[in-house]
Design a protein around this motif. Structure first.
Motif, PDB file in Angstrom:
ATOM      1  N   ASP A   1      -6.809  12.841  -0.299  1.00 11.90           N
ATOM      2  CA  ASP A   1      -5.915  11.782  -0.724  1.00 11.90           C
ATOM      3  C   ASP A   1      -4.521  12.045  -0.203  1.00 11.90           C
ATOM      4  O   ASP A   1      -4.201  13.136   0.288  1.00 11.90           O
ATOM      5  CB  ASP A   1      -5.949  11.551  -2.239  1.00 11.90           C
ATOM      6  CG  ASP A   1      -5.620  12.780  -3.054  1.00 11.90           C
ATOM      7  OD1 ASP A   1      -6.238  12.961  -4.128  1.00 11.90           O
ATOM      8  OD2 ASP A   1      -4.736  13.552  -2.635  1.00 11.90           O
TER       9      ASP A   1
ATOM     10  N   PHE B   1       0.812  -1.206   0.000  1.00 10.34           N
ATOM     11  CA  PHE B   1       0.000   0.000   0.000  1.00 10.34           C
ATOM     12  C   PHE B   1       0.852   1.266   0.000  1.00 10.34           C
ATOM     13  O   PHE B   1       0.506   2.267  -0.609  1.00 10.34           O
ATOM     14  CB  PHE B   1      -0.916  -0.042   1.228  1.00 10.34           C
ATOM     15  CG  PHE B   1      -2.181   0.754   1.127  1.00 10.34           C
ATOM     16  CD1 PHE B   1      -2.909   1.054   2.263  1.00 10.34           C
ATOM     17  CD2 PHE B   1      -2.668   1.201  -0.084  1.00 10.34           C
ATOM     18  CE1 PHE B   1      -4.096   1.765   2.200  1.00 10.34           C
ATOM     19  CE2 PHE B   1      -3.847   1.918  -0.173  1.00 10.34           C
ATOM     20  CZ  PHE B   1      -4.564   2.197   0.983  1.00 10.34           C
TER      21      PHE B   1
ATOM     22  N   THR C   1      -7.534   3.025  -4.012  1.00  7.66           N
ATOM     23  CA  THR C   1      -6.183   3.142  -4.503  1.00  7.66           C
ATOM     24  C   THR C   1      -6.127   2.581  -5.914  1.00  7.66           C
ATOM     25  O   THR C   1      -6.993   1.791  -6.312  1.00  7.66           O
ATOM     26  CB  THR C   1      -5.176   2.414  -3.579  1.00  7.66           C
ATOM     27  OG1 THR C   1      -3.847   2.813  -3.926  1.00  7.66           O
ATOM     28  CG2 THR C   1      -5.287   0.905  -3.707  1.00  7.66           C
TER      29      THR C   1
ATOM     30  N   SER D   1       2.336   8.509  -1.865  1.00  6.38           N
ATOM     31  CA  SER D   1       3.265   7.586  -1.224  1.00  6.38           C
ATOM     32  C   SER D   1       4.272   8.322  -0.341  1.00  6.38           C
ATOM     33  O   SER D   1       4.790   7.755   0.619  1.00  6.38           O
ATOM     34  CB  SER D   1       3.996   6.759  -2.282  1.00  6.38           C
ATOM     35  OG  SER D   1       4.678   7.617  -3.174  1.00  6.38           O
TER      36      SER D   1
ATOM     37  N   TYR E   1       1.633   3.405  -3.164  1.00  2.00           N
ATOM     38  CA  TYR E   1       0.552   3.943  -3.981  1.00  2.00           C
ATOM     39  C   TYR E   1      -0.156   5.103  -3.292  1.00  2.00           C
ATOM     40  O   TYR E   1      -0.264   5.156  -2.070  1.00  2.00           O
ATOM     41  CB  TYR E   1      -0.475   2.857  -4.285  1.00  2.00           C
ATOM     42  CG  TYR E   1       0.094   1.694  -5.060  1.00  2.00           C
ATOM     43  CD1 TYR E   1       0.298   0.468  -4.453  1.00  2.00           C
ATOM     44  CD2 TYR E   1       0.457   1.838  -6.388  1.00  2.00           C
ATOM     45  CE1 TYR E   1       0.826  -0.605  -5.151  1.00  2.00           C
ATOM     46  CE2 TYR E   1       0.997   0.791  -7.099  1.00  2.00           C
ATOM     47  CZ  TYR E   1       1.185  -0.427  -6.477  1.00  2.00           C
ATOM     48  OH  TYR E   1       1.722  -1.471  -7.171  1.00  2.00           O
ATOM     49  N   LYS E   2      -0.659   5.980  -4.104  1.00  3.71           N
ATOM     50  CA  LYS E   2      -1.525   7.042  -3.621  1.00  3.71           C
ATOM     51  C   LYS E   2      -2.832   6.411  -3.146  1.00  3.71           C
ATOM     52  O   LYS E   2      -3.324   5.472  -3.757  1.00  3.71           O
ATOM     53  CB  LYS E   2      -1.810   8.020  -4.747  1.00  3.71           C
ATOM     54  CG  LYS E   2      -2.621   9.246  -4.380  1.00  3.71           C
ATOM     55  CD  LYS E   2      -2.720  10.133  -5.621  1.00  3.71           C
ATOM     56  CE  LYS E   2      -3.443  11.413  -5.355  1.00  3.71           C
ATOM     57  NZ  LYS E   2      -3.495  12.280  -6.558  1.00  3.71           N
ATOM     58  N   ALA E   3      -3.369   6.928  -2.049  1.00  9.21           N
ATOM     59  CA  ALA E   3      -4.635   6.423  -1.519  1.00  9.21           C
ATOM     60  C   ALA E   3      -5.591   7.589  -1.321  1.00  9.21           C
ATOM     61  O   ALA E   3      -5.162   8.702  -1.000  1.00  9.21           O
ATOM     62  CB  ALA E   3      -4.411   5.708  -0.197  1.00  9.21           C
TER      63      ALA E   3
END
Length: 115
Positions: free
Chosen positions: A50, A29, A97, A53, A32-34
């Motif tokens: 948002d 996780f 994501t 990373s 990655y951008k969430a």
């Protein structure tokens, strides 16, 4: 196969706080951008916040100052701290994501703010 699971929703009074969690499995996780999104009844899903990373954050203008997104890479988890909640914050909150060009969504967690 990546999986996102949200938790932490519930019923809270106006002015209260909640912290939502989004736990990821099946992916790293942290790279990655969430994002956190919400969808109220009869409305379109909208971006809440948002986090990249590198933990750079972005918020919907109307929510700046009340909501805070963060991540704990060791736990593969992203959080959304929500303060000074208002009835208009009532919605299902979703975690998202995009990993390897695939969009992943959690099942959502209901947040209800009573007046």
């Amino acid at each position: 196969q990546a999986r996102l699971v949200e938790s932490g929703g519930g019923l809270v009074q106006t002015g209260g706080s909640l912290r939502l969690s989004c736990a990821a499995s099946g992916i790293t996780f942290s790279i990655y951008k969430a994002g956190w999104y919400r969808q109220a009844p009869g409305k379109q899903r909208e971006l809440v916040a948002d986090i990249t990373s590198s933990s750079r954050t972005n918020y919907a203008d109307s929510l700046k100052g009340r909501f805070t997104v963060s991540r704990d890479n060791a736990k593969n988890t992203v959080y959304l701290q929500m303060n000074s909640l208002k009835p208009e914050d009532t919605a299902v909150y979703y975690c998202n994501t995009k990993a390897a060009a695939t969009d992943y969504w959690g099942q959502g967690t209901q947040v209800t703010v009573s007046s």
